[in-house]
Every structure is written in structure tokens, then in C-alpha cells.
Design a protein around this motif. Structure first.
Motif, PDB file in Angstrom:
ATOM      1  N   MET A   6      -2.193 -12.104  86.174  1.00  0.00           N
ATOM      2  CA  MET A   6      -2.583 -13.442  86.269  1.00  0.00           C
ATOM      3  C   MET A   6      -2.815 -14.167  84.888  1.00  0.00           C
ATOM      4  N   LEU A   7      -2.901 -14.043  84.381  1.00  0.00           N
ATOM      5  CA  LEU A   7      -2.400 -14.867  82.666  1.00  0.00           C
ATOM      6  C   LEU A   7      -1.273 -15.365  83.149  1.00  0.00           C
ATOM      7  N   THR A   8      -0.061 -14.291  83.672  1.00  0.00           N
ATOM      8  CA  THR A   8       1.861 -14.936  83.851  1.00  0.00           C
ATOM      9  C   THR A   8       1.627 -16.188  85.131  1.00  0.00           C
ATOM     10  N   TRP A   9       0.912 -15.805  86.135  1.00  0.00           N
ATOM     11  CA  TRP A   9       0.449 -17.194  86.779  1.00  0.00           C
ATOM     12  C   TRP A   9       0.416 -17.936  86.583  1.00  0.00           C
ATOM     13  N   SER A  10      -1.224 -17.724  86.026  1.00  0.00           N
ATOM     14  CA  SER A  10      -1.796 -18.616  85.480  1.00  0.00           C
ATOM     15  C   SER A  10      -1.000 -20.085  84.283  1.00  0.00           C
ATOM     16  N   ALA A  11       0.025 -19.517  83.630  1.00  0.00           N
ATOM     17  CA  ALA A  11       0.617 -20.478  82.888  1.00  0.00           C
ATOM     18  C   ALA A  11       1.530 -20.503  83.734  1.00  0.00           C
ATOM     19  N   ILE A  12       2.452 -20.447  84.248  1.00  0.00           N
ATOM     20  CA  ILE A  12       2.810 -20.898  85.433  1.00  0.00           C
ATOM     21  C   ILE A  12       2.410 -22.186  85.771  1.00  0.00           C
ATOM     22  N   VAL A  13       1.831 -21.939  86.573  1.00  0.00           N
ATOM     23  CA  VAL A  13       1.044 -23.029  87.348  1.00  0.00           C
ATOM     24  C   VAL A  13       0.455 -24.442  86.377  1.00  0.00           C
ATOM     25  N   VAL A  14      -0.009 -24.299  85.306  1.00  0.00           N
ATOM     26  CA  VAL A  14      -0.743 -25.308  84.642  1.00  0.00           C
ATOM     27  C   VAL A  14       0.910 -25.617  84.111  1.00  0.00           C
ATOM     28  N   LEU A  15       1.491 -24.859  83.573  1.00  0.00           N
ATOM     29  CA  LEU A  15       2.925 -25.466  82.647  1.00  0.00           C
ATOM     30  C   LEU A  15       3.719 -26.626  83.889  1.00  0.00           C
ATOM     31  N   THR A  16       3.851 -26.109  85.608  1.00  0.00           N
ATOM     32  CA  THR A  16       4.371 -26.963  86.038  1.00  0.00           C
ATOM     33  C   THR A  16       3.502 -27.810  86.831  1.00  0.00           C
ATOM     34  N   MET A  17       2.083 -27.321  86.030  1.00  0.00           N
ATOM     35  CA  MET A  17       1.514 -29.494  86.457  1.00  0.00           C
ATOM     36  C   MET A  17       1.898 -30.442  85.737  1.00  0.00           C
ATOM     37  N   LEU A  18       1.861 -29.890  84.355  1.00  0.00           N
ATOM     38  CA  LEU A  18       2.274 -30.702  83.165  1.00  0.00           C
ATOM     39  C   LEU A  18       3.791 -31.280  83.508  1.00  0.00           C
ATOM     40  N   ALA A  19       4.324 -30.319  83.772  1.00  0.00           N
ATOM     41  CA  ALA A  19       5.801 -31.218  83.967  1.00  0.00           C
ATOM     42  C   ALA A  19       5.441 -32.086  85.095  1.00  0.00           C
ATOM     43  N   LEU A  20       5.006 -31.705  86.191  1.00  0.00           N
ATOM     44  CA  LEU A  20       5.415 -32.833  87.755  1.00  0.00           C
ATOM     45  C   LEU A  20       3.793 -34.045  87.561  1.00  0.00           C
ATOM     46  N   SER A  21       3.054 -33.652  86.417  1.00  0.00           N
ATOM     47  CA  SER A  21       2.148 -34.735  86.691  1.00  0.00           C
ATOM     48  C   SER A  21       2.055 -34.959  87.337  1.00  0.00           C
ATOM     49  N   PRO A  22       1.003 -34.349  88.536  1.00  0.00           N
ATOM     50  CA  PRO A  22       0.605 -35.536  90.020  1.00  0.00           C
ATOM     51  C   PRO A  22      -0.463 -36.159  89.761  1.00  0.00           C
ATOM     52  N   GLY A  23      -1.362 -36.190  88.532  1.00  0.00           N
ATOM     53  CA  GLY A  23      -2.970 -36.371  88.430  1.00  0.00           C
ATOM     54  C   GLY A  23      -1.649 -37.860  87.661  1.00  0.00           C
ATOM     55  N   ASN A  24      -0.670 -38.373  87.761  1.00  0.00           N
ATOM     56  CA  ASN A  24      -0.838 -39.443  85.834  1.00  0.00           C
ATOM     57  C   ASN A  24       0.458 -40.469  87.232  1.00  0.00           C
ATOM     58  N   PRO A  25      -0.005 -40.906  88.431  1.00  0.00           N
ATOM     59  CA  PRO A  25       0.559 -41.419  89.851  1.00  0.00           C
ATOM     60  C   PRO A  25      -0.258 -42.912  89.142  1.00  0.00           C
ATOM     61  N   LEU A  26      -1.436 -43.076  88.983  1.00  0.00           N
ATOM     62  CA  LEU A  26      -2.411 -44.543  89.476  1.00  0.00           C
ATOM     63  C   LEU A  26      -2.581 -45.087  88.902  1.00  0.00           C
ATOM     64  N   PRO A  27      -2.358 -46.210  89.274  1.00  0.00           N
ATOM     65  CA  PRO A  27      -2.103 -47.872  88.136  1.00  0.00           C
ATOM     66  C   PRO A  27      -3.979 -47.711  87.828  1.00  0.00           C
ATOM     67  N   PRO A  28      -4.084 -48.752  86.185  1.00  0.00           N
ATOM     68  CA  PRO A  28      -5.314 -49.261  85.364  1.00  0.00           C
ATOM     69  C   PRO A  28      -6.944 -49.219  87.047  1.00  0.00           C
ATOM     70  N   GLU A  29      -6.132 -49.874  87.457  1.00  0.00           N
ATOM     71  CA  GLU A  29      -7.360 -50.597  88.620  1.00  0.00           C
ATOM     72  C   GLU A  29      -7.640 -49.113  89.234  1.00  0.00           C
ATOM     73  N   SER A  30      -7.047 -48.358  90.156  1.00  0.00           N
ATOM     74  CA  SER A  30      -7.440 -46.989  90.721  1.00  0.00           C
ATOM     75  C   SER A  30      -7.790 -45.882  89.414  1.00  0.00           C
ATOM     76  N   GLN A  31      -7.428 -46.117  88.242  1.00  0.00           N
ATOM     77  CA  GLN A  31      -8.393 -44.829  87.396  1.00  0.00           C
ATOM     78  C   GLN A  31      -9.380 -45.906  87.066  1.00  0.00           C
ATOM     79  N   VAL A  32     -10.087 -47.152  87.104  1.00  0.00           N
ATOM     80  CA  VAL A  32     -11.576 -47.811  87.028  1.00  0.00           C
ATOM     81  C   VAL A  32     -11.866 -47.078  88.398  1.00  0.00           C
ATOM     82  N   ALA A  33     -11.344 -47.447  89.444  1.00  0.00           N
ATOM     83  CA  ALA A  33     -12.154 -46.767  90.462  1.00  0.00           C
ATOM     84  C   ALA A  33     -12.520 -45.458  90.466  1.00  0.00           C
ATOM     85  N   LEU A  34     -11.800 -44.318  89.989  1.00  0.00           N
ATOM     86  CA  LEU A  34     -11.808 -43.081  89.793  1.00  0.00           C
ATOM     87  C   LEU A  34     -13.001 -42.796  89.331  1.00  0.00           C
TER      88      LEU A  34
END
Length: 433
Positions: free
Chosen positions: A89-117
Motif C-alpha cells: 500500500m505504501l509503494t502503490w500510494s507513493a507511485i500514485v502521488v508521484l505520478t500525479m505530481l509529474a503529470l499535474s492534472p490539477g494545474n491546467p486552469l487559467p486564473p479566472e477559472s481558479q477564481v471561480a473554483l
């Protein structure tokens, strides 16, 4: 009647879910009236799931622990199982978190959308601030002063503490009526499981409202963020399946083709049902019939793995926490990443026995101490779970096979009376059909 059954089953189809997501996008962009109306449907659905969480947690643990405590053969393997589960579980969790950090699916939003969010999650921030924001607060409040209040207030750490306490005491008890109490708890668990299963028929309508509300508040950019998040989850699942094939092949010394042919059935069962419990019997049969693992150990290890090492939920947790941190633009230091990795494991263990979507509502347990008000992010995940969950559950079944292979394949074998169609431990297994 046949047409009615087919119509109801079509509501649970993955294609219906995808159509609901697309319809939600269209409504969110074009029709504020229907967005507001269907938004109430989505909110009602999430509220219903939150309502089901406390009784599911209480009955699942209370009905499972007594049987585990009473199992005499578990003592010699419990340490190995816990070690393997922890490492996996620790290994799989680390792989998931590091993959998310590398690919950054939560960082494509422009400033106006981040304000709305930000406007969308302002209420969640206030609720999180009022609830406390430290790990110390979490641990100090784990023992409830009032059991009923803990259930009514959906205080998940306290419910977990009470559930474990009841389960252990019931397992150690020699009083008459013990079996009836365990059966009653199990019946309650199955009842709420069925209620959540029935709610799946309303899921497409809820998803339309959830997606429409997200699109209307944050714009179309959030849709691309969700699609990228979905693709990351699918990629992680497929990578886990491939790695699991290699690990099982190496540990059990079987050709990869043989491993694939033997585990393909449980994997596809998990994909089709999105329920690890439903696919568990097929996995147990595959491990005993095609790999000649002793039936007694398989019957002990696999259910515990399915119950404790819920790698699909672990993946969703790591993705949700990292995605939230990226949307809030929180600086992720090495200590924060390590905390997030461990927190995902803790949340998975706390959510033992719960269906996937209700489980997501419990993640405030670990998100609050990290300063992540995730209440408004959970609906985003609920909207993609029907598409992601088949892949996550398929990967989960393969990782359960890895856990069983490492625990049993390299553990000292115990004498087992061969069952029909099962090779005796230590003998050369018959070729798989």
C-alpha cells in the motif's frame, strides 16, 4: 418485465455514464435553469451516500473482526500479511502521488477559472476551519464521549474506534448469542450495500447535475482537467496490471502467458462488476487451481487483502489529495508529499468495507489536518468514478494476486488436506487447463 429490466440495467452501463457526463457539460454551458434543477439531484445523491457511510463502516468491521479474532490459523501468518500489505500500500500510494505530481492534472486552469473554483469551495473552507486542522486534534478526539452522537455527526475516526472495539470484544466473547450478533451485523452491512447498489440506478441523473454544476461555476476548462485526471487514473491502472503480471510470474515461477491466462478471469470480473468482493471467489479459485497454492491459506489471505489492502481506493485517495493540492496551489514539499502518501494509506484503512463512492466522502479525515478542504472536489471525482472504477478494480484484483503470491508463495507451507482438484503444497502442480 424484460424490457424494464434491460432499461434499468442500461442505466448502469458505462456508456450511459459517459453520455450523462457529456449531457451535463452541455446543460452547464447552455441552460442555467436546468443546471440549478439538476444540481439539487446531484446534491441529494451525495447526501444519501454520506448518510450510508456510518452504518456501513460500523456493520462491516463489527461483522468481520470477530471471525478474524477467532481464526486460530491466522496467528502464524498475520505478521507476514501485515508487512506485505503495508509495503504494497505504501509503494502503490507513493507511485500514485508521484505520478500525479509529474503529470499535474490539477494545474491546467487559467486564473479566472481558479477564481471561480475558489468561490465554489469557499463554503468547504469555512467548514474545514471549524472542524479543526491538526493531526493532534484527530488523534485526541478518536474516543467518543457519546457513541450515538459519533454516528449522528458522522465522526468517522470515532465510528472506526467504536467499530474496532465492538469487533474485538465480540470476537473474544464466549457468551451465548455471539453468532447471532455477528450475523445481525453482517445482515445490516448487506442491507446498506444493497441500498447503495440500488442508488446506482440514479447515478446517471446525479452525474448530469454534478457535471452541469461544475461546468457552470468553473467554465469549460475544468472539463479538460477532469479528462486529464481520468486519463492519469486509467494509465496508472494499466501500468499496475502489467507490473502485477511480471511480479506474479517471478514470485511463482510461471510464464507470463500462464499468469495472464489464469488471472484474466478475475481481472475481467473486477472490470465488469467494479466490485472486488464479487470477483474475489474467482481469484481464490484461480490461485488454488492454476498455481497450486494451498486452499486454507488462500481462503485466509485473499479476503483479508480485499478487505484491508484496497488498492483501488488507495489510488483514488492519492489522486484526490494530490489533485486538490494542485487546484489550491499548495506548495508540496518532500515532507508534504510523504505525509500525503501515508495519509492515503490511513484513509484507505479507515474506509474498510465501504463502497467506493461513499468512501470518498470520508476523506476529510485525512484532508483536514493537511489544510485541504476537499468537500467541493469530491463531486468532481464522483462524476468520473463510473468510468475510472472499472479500470481501478481490474488493477486491484491483480494487485491482490501479487499480495497473495508474495505472502503464500514464499511463506513456509503448512500441511493442508488436498481438496478435490487441488494439488498438495510442495508437489508439482498440474498444468493449467
Amino acid at each position: 418485465m424484460t424490457l424494464l429490466v434491460c432499461a434499468l440495467e442500461s442505466l448502469r452501463s458505462i456508456w450511459t455514464i459517459i453520455a450523462a457526463m457529456l449531457l451535463g457539460v452541455l446543460i452547464g454551458l447552455r441552460s442555467p435553469y436546468w443546471t440549478a434543477l439538476l444540481g439539487h439531484v446531484g446534491s441529494l445523491y451525495i447526501t444519501f451516500l454520506i448518510m450510508c457511510v456510518p452504518p456501513i463502516m460500523l456493520t462491516a468491521i463489527t461483522s468481520t473482526l470477530p471471525r478474524l479474532v477467532a481464526t486460530e490459523s491466522a496467528a502464524q501468518h498475520i505478521r507476514r500479511m501485515l508487512a506485505v500489505f503495508a509495503v504494497l500500500m505504501l509503494t502503490w500510494s507513493a507511485i500514485v502521488v508521484l505520478t500525479m505530481l509529474a503529470l499535474s492534472p490539477g494545474n491546467p486552469l487559467p486564473p479566472e477559472s481558479q477564481v471561480a473554483l475558489g468561490q465554489l469551495i469557499r463554503r468547504a473552507e469555512r467548514a474545514q476551519a471549524a472542524a479543526g486542522s491538526s493531526w493532534l486534534d484527530l488523534f485526541l478526539s478518536v474516543v467518543p464521549s457519546n457513541i450515538v452522537a459519533a454516528v449522528v455527526e458522522s465522526n468517522y475516526p470515532q465510528i472506526l474506534f467504536v467499530s474496532i472495539l465492538f469487533g474485538i470484544l465480540l470476537g473474544l466473547s464466549k457468551r451465548p448469542g455471539k453468532a447471532e450478533l455477528v450475523e445481525l451485523a453482517e445482515a445490516g452491512f448487506k442491507m446498506f450495500q444493497r441500498a447503495v447498489g440500488w442508488s446506482n440506478y440514479a447515478l446517471p441523473f446525479a452525474i448530469v447535475g454534478i457535471v452541469a454544476g461544475q461546468v457552470s461555476r468553473t467554465g469549460f476548462d475544468i472539463v479538460f482537467a477532469v479528462v486529464k485526471l481520468l486519463l492519469v487514473g486509467m494509465g496508472l491502472s494499466l501500468a499496475a496490471i502489467l507490473v502485477a503480471l511480471l511480479v506474479v510470474s517471478r514470485v511463482l515461477r510461471r510464464p507470463i502467458a500462464h499468469v495472464w491466462a489464469s488471472l484474466r478471469g478475475p481481472m475481467m470480473m473486477g472490470f465488469g462488476t467494479t466490485n472486488a468482493m464479487a470477483a474475489m471467489p474467482m481469484l481464490m479459485d484461480s490461485l488454488t487451481e492454476h498455481f497450486a497454492l494451498p486452499r486454507q491459506l488462500v481462503n485466509l489471505v485473499v479476503p483479508l487483502s480485499v478487505l484491508i489492502a484496497r488498492t483501488a481506493n488507495l489510488m483514488y485517495t492519492g489522486m484526490l489529495l494530490t489533485f486538490s493540492a494542485q487546484l489550491y496551489q499548495i506548495e508540496l514539499t518532500p515532507v508534504t508529499v510523504l505525509t500525503m502518501t501515508v495519509a492515503a494509506v490511513v484513509a484507505t484503512v479507515v474506509g474498510v468495507g465501504m463502497p467506493t463512492i461513499p468512501y470518498l466522502t470520508t476523506l476529510t479525515i485525512v484532508a483536514a489536518p493537511m489544510g485541504l478542504p476537499i468537500e467541493a472536489i469530491i463531486p468532481i471525482f464522483i462524476s468520473i468514478m463510473p468510468v475510472l472504477d472499472p479500470f481501478g478494480t481490474a488493477a486491484c484484483m491483480m494487485l491482490h494476486a501479487v499480495a497473495a503470491s508474495v505472502i503464500i508463495g514464499r511463506a513456509p507451507q503448512i500441511a493442508v488436506t488436498p481438496e478435490r482438484g487441488e494439488a498438495h503444497p510442495g508437489t508439482t502442480p498440474a498444468p493449467a487447463s
